[in-house]
Design a protein around this motif. Sequence first.
Motif, short mmCIF file in Angstrom:
data_model
loop_
_atom_site.label_atom_id
_atom_site.label_comp_id
_atom_site.label_asym_id
_atom_site.label_seq_id
_atom_site.Cartn_x
_atom_site.Cartn_y
_atom_site.Cartn_z
N GLU A 8 59.37 21.27 21.88
CA GLU A 8 58.20 20.42 22.04
C GLU A 8 58.10 19.82 23.44
O GLU A 8 57.04 19.34 23.84
N SER A 88 56.05 24.74 20.87
CA SER A 88 54.94 24.02 20.26
C SER A 88 53.84 23.76 21.28
O SER A 88 54.12 23.57 22.47
N ARG A 120 52.18 23.27 15.77
CA ARG A 120 52.43 21.91 16.27
C ARG A 120 52.83 20.97 15.14
O ARG A 120 53.84 20.25 15.23
#
Length: 206
Positions: A8, A88, A120
């Motif tokens: 992320e 992500s 996500r």
Amino acid sequence: MLDVSVIEDAEAAAVSLDPTRARLLAELAGGPASAAMLAARVGLPRQKVNYHLRALEKHGLVELAGERRKGNVTERLMRATAASFVISPLALAQVQPDPDRFRDQLSARWLLAVAARLVRDVGALITGADRARKRIATFALDGEVRFASAADRAAFVEELTHGVSALVAKYHDADAEGGRPHRIVVALHPTVKPQVAAPDEIEATP
């Protein structure tokens, strides 16, 4: 080692996309190895491999699996923290796709935006669950259907829409005390073949 890990952080994503570091990640997904062992496999000096390993370790992509003595030297055996990684859209937060910006159920780009949001959201759930050491209640349905004609595909989409809408109407309770909202995504797309499709296999959108 995890089966899949979600990246992320933008810096971690950049580190993982470096070709040399991606090669080292792939090697370490197969099992622990030292910098010297990796250097022999990828054809780089051990010092350079160590440099890349430190960058990967800093971002949690590899971890220490153990140590071993080799002569007068103690070697660190490293391993990948997951067998595979998914980046992500949060790694590109300012330009991530937003399926709410436009809605076109027949658009492949809108489907891509929906899929990006799925990556996500599920990635964020996995990250939070890992921190809390809890499991996530998830379900995935994967299948394939071969349509005889475009008309059959259109009829399938219509029936699928009605069926899912009926299920949503049956079970949705906006006033349920303690209820938790869930997102449902149903996607339909041509099966991706290993080879590039010939021009006559690509159906134009009317």
